[in-house]
Design a protein around this motif. Structure first.
Motif, PDB file in Angstrom:
ATOM      1  N   ILE A  24      -2.547   9.085  15.700  1.00 17.49           N
ATOM      2  CA  ILE A  24      -1.663   7.916  15.633  1.00 17.49           C
ATOM      3  C   ILE A  24      -2.312   6.792  14.831  1.00 17.49           C
ATOM      4  O   ILE A  24      -1.670   6.164  13.972  1.00 17.49           O
ATOM      5  CB  ILE A  24      -1.320   7.425  17.058  1.00 17.49           C
ATOM      6  N   THR A  25      -3.601   6.543  15.086  1.00 18.86           N
ATOM      7  CA  THR A  25      -4.296   5.469  14.374  1.00 18.86           C
ATOM      8  C   THR A  25      -4.366   5.751  12.880  1.00 18.86           C
ATOM      9  O   THR A  25      -4.110   4.863  12.056  1.00 18.86           O
ATOM     10  CB  THR A  25      -5.724   5.285  14.930  1.00 18.86           C
ATOM     11  N   GLY A  26      -4.713   6.988  12.532  1.00 20.09           N
ATOM     12  CA  GLY A  26      -4.791   7.351  11.119  1.00 20.09           C
ATOM     13  C   GLY A  26      -3.449   7.245  10.429  1.00 20.09           C
ATOM     14  O   GLY A  26      -3.343   6.714   9.310  1.00 20.09           O
ATOM     15  N   GLY A  27      -2.401   7.741  11.080  1.00 16.79           N
ATOM     16  CA  GLY A  27      -1.068   7.669  10.496  1.00 16.79           C
ATOM     17  C   GLY A  27      -0.592   6.235  10.335  1.00 16.79           C
ATOM     18  O   GLY A  27      -0.017   5.867   9.305  1.00 16.79           O
ATOM     19  N   ALA A  28      -0.839   5.418  11.363  1.00 17.41           N
ATOM     20  CA  ALA A  28      -0.409   4.022  11.307  1.00 17.41           C
ATOM     21  C   ALA A  28      -1.173   3.257  10.228  1.00 17.41           C
ATOM     22  O   ALA A  28      -0.584   2.484   9.459  1.00 17.41           O
ATOM     23  CB  ALA A  28      -0.624   3.359  12.671  1.00 17.41           C
ATOM     24  N   ALA A  29      -2.490   3.472  10.158  1.00 16.11           N
ATOM     25  CA  ALA A  29      -3.297   2.794   9.143  1.00 16.11           C
ATOM     26  C   ALA A  29      -2.844   3.179   7.746  1.00 16.11           C
ATOM     27  O   ALA A  29      -2.762   2.345   6.839  1.00 16.11           O
ATOM     28  CB  ALA A  29      -4.779   3.131   9.343  1.00 16.11           C
ATOM     29  N   SER A  30      -2.545   4.459   7.565  1.00 15.71           N
ATOM     30  CA  SER A  30      -2.070   4.950   6.276  1.00 15.71           C
ATOM     31  C   SER A  30      -0.786   4.240   5.855  1.00 15.71           C
ATOM     32  O   SER A  30      -0.645   3.782   4.720  1.00 15.71           O
ATOM     33  CB  SER A  30      -1.836   6.463   6.361  1.00 15.71           C
ATOM     34  N   ALA A  31       0.156   4.116   6.798  1.00 19.23           N
ATOM     35  CA  ALA A  31       1.432   3.481   6.502  1.00 19.23           C
ATOM     36  C   ALA A  31       1.278   1.988   6.228  1.00 19.23           C
ATOM     37  O   ALA A  31       1.903   1.434   5.310  1.00 19.23           O
ATOM     38  CB  ALA A  31       2.403   3.703   7.665  1.00 19.23           C
ATOM     39  N   VAL A  32       0.425   1.328   7.009  1.00 16.30           N
ATOM     40  CA  VAL A  32       0.256  -0.126   6.868  1.00 16.30           C
ATOM     41  C   VAL A  32      -0.352  -0.477   5.520  1.00 16.30           C
ATOM     42  O   VAL A  32       0.041  -1.469   4.890  1.00 16.30           O
ATOM     43  CB  VAL A  32      -0.612  -0.675   8.022  1.00 16.30           C
ATOM     44  N   VAL A  33      -1.303   0.317   5.050  1.00 14.55           N
ATOM     45  CA  VAL A  33      -1.935   0.040   3.751  1.00 14.55           C
ATOM     46  C   VAL A  33      -0.890   0.085   2.634  1.00 14.55           C
ATOM     47  O   VAL A  33      -0.826  -0.815   1.785  1.00 14.55           O
ATOM     48  CB  VAL A  33      -3.079   1.036   3.470  1.00 14.55           C
ATOM     49  N   VAL A  34      -0.064   1.110   2.620  1.00 13.93           N
ATOM     50  CA  VAL A  34       0.963   1.232   1.581  1.00 13.93           C
ATOM     51  C   VAL A  34       1.997   0.125   1.699  1.00 13.93           C
ATOM     52  O   VAL A  34       2.410  -0.484   0.699  1.00 13.93           O
ATOM     53  CB  VAL A  34       1.645   2.612   1.654  1.00 13.93           C
ATOM     54  N   LEU A  35       2.427  -0.156   2.936  1.00 17.34           N
ATOM     55  CA  LEU A  35       3.432  -1.205   3.153  1.00 17.34           C
ATOM     56  C   LEU A  35       2.909  -2.564   2.689  1.00 17.34           C
ATOM     57  O   LEU A  35       3.635  -3.332   2.040  1.00 17.34           O
ATOM     58  CB  LEU A  35       3.806  -1.266   4.635  1.00 17.34           C
ATOM     59  N   THR A  36       1.644  -2.857   2.987  1.00 25.13           N
ATOM     60  CA  THR A  36       1.049  -4.124   2.551  1.00 25.13           C
ATOM     61  C   THR A  36       1.038  -4.220   1.031  1.00 25.13           C
ATOM     62  O   THR A  36       1.347  -5.275   0.456  1.00 25.13           O
ATOM     63  CB  THR A  36      -0.391  -4.250   3.086  1.00 25.13           C
ATOM     64  N   ALA A  37       0.662  -3.119   0.372  1.00 25.94           N
ATOM     65  CA  ALA A  37       0.621  -3.115  -1.093  1.00 25.94           C
ATOM     66  C   ALA A  37       2.012  -3.359  -1.673  1.00 25.94           C
ATOM     67  O   ALA A  37       2.169  -4.120  -2.640  1.00 25.94           O
ATOM     68  CB  ALA A  37       0.053  -1.801  -1.597  1.00 25.94           C
ATOM     69  N   LEU A  38       3.027  -2.733  -1.097  1.00 24.34           N
ATOM     70  CA  LEU A  38       4.395  -2.911  -1.598  1.00 24.34           C
ATOM     71  C   LEU A  38       4.862  -4.354  -1.420  1.00 24.34           C
ATOM     72  O   LEU A  38       5.495  -4.929  -2.317  1.00 24.34           O
ATOM     73  CB  LEU A  38       5.345  -1.951  -0.877  1.00 24.34           C
TER      74      LEU A  38
END
Length: 265
Positions: A227-241
């Motif tokens: 869960i942590t890895g998946g959430a971190a992955s999504a947050v990084v991309v969302l922040t960049a967008l």
């Protein structure tokens, strides 16, 4: 310098493939007693994650060729970039050979220096781009992916070293969660600072996602890590967008304001 860049990049890519086991020798996952295998620590990415190197190496080869062209030869940005690009490919090859010779401690030092070099490269890429789409794809795209991946790989390397040295805390799930969160936070900060460049964020997200995949089974199977890895992955991309959209909006606003001012005069 452009010709030296081609020669060094070609040699470094060849030695990297040779040392990684792609064309003979011991694969990295099996070298150094398996310290960097997909099941060695809570922060080890699944083996499929390393396929990103094919894209990075292809990009580096393309960059080395493109920077020979007149537009790149005239570019102040490329002049500043070349020595650091050369340093990055050399350090990558050195890192591979430190692992092949079972010197995991040395690999930590080398990848840390490589990360610093790539941070410097990302700073240089903030200078005006003069080469159009080829510059965008081969320079910003390639080195962005390179930086984003090495960011995650540095954390994985640190965990591998500490685990191999018998520091059992780095084999626990809570510390693994903390490592993922810290890597993700750095990826978020990088995305904000560089105005939402997509390539670094995608590579960081890729690495974090494959850490999550690796934790679905094996010695460190953990729902918390997944869960942590998946959430971190999504947050990084969302922040960049979001950062990219805000930067684009600000640029458009300045352009409109400048146009209105000219009309007023």
């Amino acid at each position: 310098m452009p010709i030296l860049t081609v020669i060094v990049t070609a040699a470094a890519i060849f030695t990297a493939f040779l040392g990684s086991g792609a064309i003979g020798g011991t694969p990295i996952a099996e070298a150094a007693g398996g310290a960097l295998s997909a099941d060695a620590t809570p922060l080890a990415p699944a083996s499929s994650a390393f396929s990103i190197w094919s894209v990075i190496y292809a990009g580096l080869a393309g960059y080395a060729i493109w920077q020979l062209f007149p537009a790149a030869r005239r570019s102040p940005r490329q002049k500043h970039l070349r020595p650091w690009a050369i340093a990055s490919v050399i350090l990558n090859s050195v890192w591979i050979w430190t692992v092949q010779f079972d010197q995991v401690w040395a690999s930590v030092l080398v990848i840390t220096v490589l990360l610093v070099v790539l941070i410097r490269i990302m700073y240089i890429l903030g200078e005006p781009r003069t080469g159009g789409w080829p510059d965008l794809i081969l320079t910003e795209g390639t080195f962005g992916l390179y930086f984003g991946w090495v960011l995650v790989a540095t954390f994985a390397n640190l965990f591998a070293y500490f685990s191999a040295e018998g520091l059992n805390a780095f084999t626990t799930i809570p510390v693994g969660v903390g490592g993922i969160v810290l890597a993700g936070l750095i990826g978020v900060v990088a995305a904000i600072i560089d105005g939402g460049r997509i390539a670094p964020a995608l590579a960081t997200s890729w690495g974090l996602a494959w850490i999550a995949v690796a934790r679905m089974e094996g010695s460190y199977e953990s729902q918390a890590l997944v869960i942590t890895g998946g959430a971190a992955s999504a947050v990084v991309v969302l922040t960049a967008l979001i950062a990219w959209a805000l930067r684009r909006s600000a640029t458009s606003g300045r352009s409109l304001a400048a146009g209105a001012e000219q009309q007023a005069h």
